[in-house]
Design a protein around this motif. Sequence first.
Motif, PDB file in Angstrom:
ATOM      1  N   ARG A  19       0.802  -1.252   0.056  1.00 28.99           N
ATOM      2  CA  ARG A  19       0.193   0.038   0.204  1.00 28.99           C
ATOM      3  C   ARG A  19       0.859   1.359   0.075  1.00 28.99           C
ATOM      4  N   ALA A  20       1.814   1.250   0.759  1.00 29.58           N
ATOM      5  CA  ALA A  20       2.993   2.418   1.087  1.00 29.58           C
ATOM      6  C   ALA A  20       3.531   2.726  -0.600  1.00 29.58           C
ATOM      7  N   HIS A  21       3.413   1.853  -1.599  1.00 29.31           N
ATOM      8  CA  HIS A  21       3.815   2.344  -2.853  1.00 29.31           C
ATOM      9  C   HIS A  21       2.732   2.864  -3.890  1.00 29.31           C
ATOM     10  N   LEU A  22       1.588   2.675  -3.268  1.00 28.91           N
ATOM     11  CA  LEU A  22       0.416   3.266  -3.913  1.00 28.91           C
ATOM     12  C   LEU A  22      -0.008   4.456  -3.552  1.00 28.91           C
ATOM     13  N   VAL A  23      -0.078   4.931  -2.544  1.00 29.88           N
ATOM     14  CA  VAL A  23      -0.620   5.982  -1.643  1.00 29.88           C
ATOM     15  C   VAL A  23       0.027   7.230  -1.948  1.00 29.88           C
ATOM     16  N   PHE A  83       2.256   8.959  -4.795  1.00 28.93           N
ATOM     17  CA  PHE A  83       2.263   9.260  -6.263  1.00 28.93           C
ATOM     18  C   PHE A  83       4.005   9.178  -6.518  1.00 28.93           C
ATOM     19  N   ARG A  84       4.747   9.661  -5.781  1.00 35.83           N
ATOM     20  CA  ARG A  84       6.203   9.913  -6.072  1.00 35.83           C
ATOM     21  C   ARG A  84       6.849   8.591  -6.042  1.00 35.83           C
ATOM     22  N   GLN A  85       6.064   7.521  -5.469  1.00 33.44           N
ATOM     23  CA  GLN A  85       6.805   6.291  -5.453  1.00 33.44           C
ATOM     24  C   GLN A  85       6.393   5.673  -6.521  1.00 33.44           C
ATOM     25  N   TRP A  86       5.461   6.150  -7.438  1.00 37.78           N
ATOM     26  CA  TRP A  86       5.013   5.285  -8.888  1.00 37.78           C
ATOM     27  C   TRP A  86       6.211   5.413  -9.806  1.00 37.78           C
ATOM     28  N   ARG A  87       6.919   6.255  -9.709  1.00 35.16           N
ATOM     29  CA  ARG A  87       8.114   6.301 -10.594  1.00 35.16           C
ATOM     30  C   ARG A  87       8.924   4.917 -10.523  1.00 35.16           C
ATOM     31  N   ASP A  88       8.846   4.236  -9.333  1.00 34.28           N
ATOM     32  CA  ASP A  88       9.620   3.074  -9.215  1.00 34.28           C
ATOM     33  C   ASP A  88       8.959   1.805  -9.751  1.00 34.28           C
ATOM     34  N   PRO A  91      -2.123  16.422  -0.149  1.00 33.87           N
ATOM     35  CA  PRO A  91      -0.899  15.978   0.691  1.00 33.87           C
ATOM     36  C   PRO A  91      -0.200  14.796  -0.101  1.00 33.87           C
ATOM     37  N   THR A  92       1.090  14.528   0.657  1.00 32.91           N
ATOM     38  CA  THR A  92       2.015  13.760   0.019  1.00 32.91           C
ATOM     39  C   THR A  92       1.522  12.425  -0.121  1.00 32.91           C
ATOM     40  N   SER A  93       0.406  11.795   0.696  1.00 37.70           N
ATOM     41  CA  SER A  93      -0.098  10.491   0.275  1.00 37.70           C
ATOM     42  C   SER A  93      -1.414  10.517   0.860  1.00 37.70           C
ATOM     43  N   GLY A  94      -2.053   9.494   0.425  1.00 37.32           N
ATOM     44  CA  GLY A  94      -3.418   9.255   0.824  1.00 37.32           C
ATOM     45  C   GLY A  94      -4.563   9.838  -0.100  1.00 37.32           C
ATOM     46  N   VAL A  95      -5.725   9.960   0.628  1.00 38.76           N
ATOM     47  CA  VAL A  95      -6.958  10.697   0.027  1.00 38.76           C
ATOM     48  C   VAL A  95      -6.468  11.981  -0.097  1.00 38.76           C
ATOM     49  N   GLY A  96      -6.677  12.603  -1.355  1.00 39.69           N
ATOM     50  CA  GLY A  96      -6.515  13.951  -1.760  1.00 39.69           C
ATOM     51  C   GLY A  96      -5.149  14.149  -2.425  1.00 39.69           C
ATOM     52  N   GLU A 110      -6.419  11.353  -8.863  1.00 39.15           N
ATOM     53  CA  GLU A 110      -6.369  11.925  -7.343  1.00 39.15           C
ATOM     54  C   GLU A 110      -6.831  10.472  -6.672  1.00 39.15           C
ATOM     55  N   ILE A 111      -6.119  10.316  -5.549  1.00 40.31           N
ATOM     56  CA  ILE A 111      -6.658   9.475  -4.629  1.00 40.31           C
ATOM     57  C   ILE A 111      -7.774   9.481  -3.811  1.00 40.31           C
ATOM     58  N   THR A 112      -9.043   9.009  -4.147  1.00 43.18           N
ATOM     59  CA  THR A 112     -10.319   9.330  -3.623  1.00 43.18           C
ATOM     60  C   THR A 112     -10.624   8.622  -2.433  1.00 43.18           C
ATOM     61  N   HIS A 113     -10.117   7.311  -2.041  1.00 39.74           N
ATOM     62  CA  HIS A 113     -10.202   6.648  -1.058  1.00 39.74           C
ATOM     63  C   HIS A 113      -8.993   5.777  -0.812  1.00 39.74           C
ATOM     64  N   ALA A 114      -8.590   5.351   0.595  1.00 37.54           N
ATOM     65  CA  ALA A 114      -7.380   4.761   0.936  1.00 37.54           C
ATOM     66  C   ALA A 114      -7.585   4.163   2.188  1.00 37.54           C
ATOM     67  N   GLU A 115      -7.940   2.848   2.286  1.00 38.60           N
ATOM     68  CA  GLU A 115      -7.834   2.188   3.356  1.00 38.60           C
ATOM     69  C   GLU A 115      -6.888   0.854   3.478  1.00 38.60           C
ATOM     70  N   ASP A 116      -6.903   0.216   4.521  1.00 43.20           N
ATOM     71  CA  ASP A 116      -5.900  -0.925   4.575  1.00 43.20           C
ATOM     72  C   ASP A 116      -5.709  -1.895   3.315  1.00 43.20           C
ATOM     73  N   GLN A 117      -7.122  -2.360   2.797  1.00 46.25           N
ATOM     74  CA  GLN A 117      -6.960  -3.344   1.709  1.00 46.25           C
ATOM     75  C   GLN A 117      -7.506  -2.828   0.498  1.00 46.25           C
ATOM     76  N   ARG A 118      -7.550  -1.447   0.395  1.00 48.37           N
ATOM     77  CA  ARG A 118      -8.068  -0.850  -0.793  1.00 48.37           C
ATOM     78  C   ARG A 118      -7.484   0.705  -1.053  1.00 48.37           C
ATOM     79  N   VAL A 119      -7.353   0.797  -2.332  1.00 47.20           N
ATOM     80  CA  VAL A 119      -6.950   2.322  -2.528  1.00 47.20           C
ATOM     81  C   VAL A 119      -7.574   2.555  -4.067  1.00 47.20           C
ATOM     82  N   ASP A 120      -8.325   3.802  -4.066  1.00 43.23           N
ATOM     83  CA  ASP A 120      -9.180   3.908  -5.421  1.00 43.23           C
ATOM     84  C   ASP A 120      -8.481   5.442  -5.817  1.00 43.23           C
ATOM     85  N   LEU A 121      -8.728   5.458  -7.082  1.00 45.68           N
ATOM     86  CA  LEU A 121      -8.306   6.793  -7.504  1.00 45.68           C
ATOM     87  C   LEU A 121      -9.121   7.151  -8.841  1.00 45.68           C
TER      88      LEU A 121
END
Length: 152
Positions: A20-24, A26-31, A49-54, A71-82
């Motif tokens: 999840r840390a690599h998804l929330v 966006f700077r880590q998406w380069r990897d 924000p640097t990570s998470g919703v918004g 844009e991240i619209t939802h982020a929880e332990d088992q799901r990330v939505d954009l």
Amino acid sequence: MGAYEVAKSVYVDAPPAQVRAHLVDFRQWRDWSPWEDLDPDLKRDYSGPTSGVGASYAWSGNKKAGVGSMEITHAEDQRVDLMLHFEKPFPAENEVSFELLPVDGGTQVTWSMRGVTKGLFAVITKVVPMDKFVGKDFEKGLASLKSVAEAG
């Protein structure tokens, strides 16, 4: 117009929080993102924000990379939505999600994208399914995500 959904999965030998840390952030998406290397001169703009919703990421590049934003619209332990917005090569809005299910000490990651094709692209996707356009990219991205998440 045609509704579509493309989904690909991979098992990652790392806990969901590590993936999840690599998804929330966006700077880590380069990897790991399969599209980050399409244009060596890609212009990137991060906002919110640097990570998470918004958290937001906009890009502008060559014909292959196009122009768009996410844009991240939802982020929880088992799901990330954009929400994914393309301006070029063609206008489109897509819902993207990453499902992170704990399995056997690791994580089953499913990357999916839903949307509606319009105009000429709607005609094309009646003959060539969206999976043909992005399926291999999803598989490449998931393989890279697996690699970086398992490396810690």
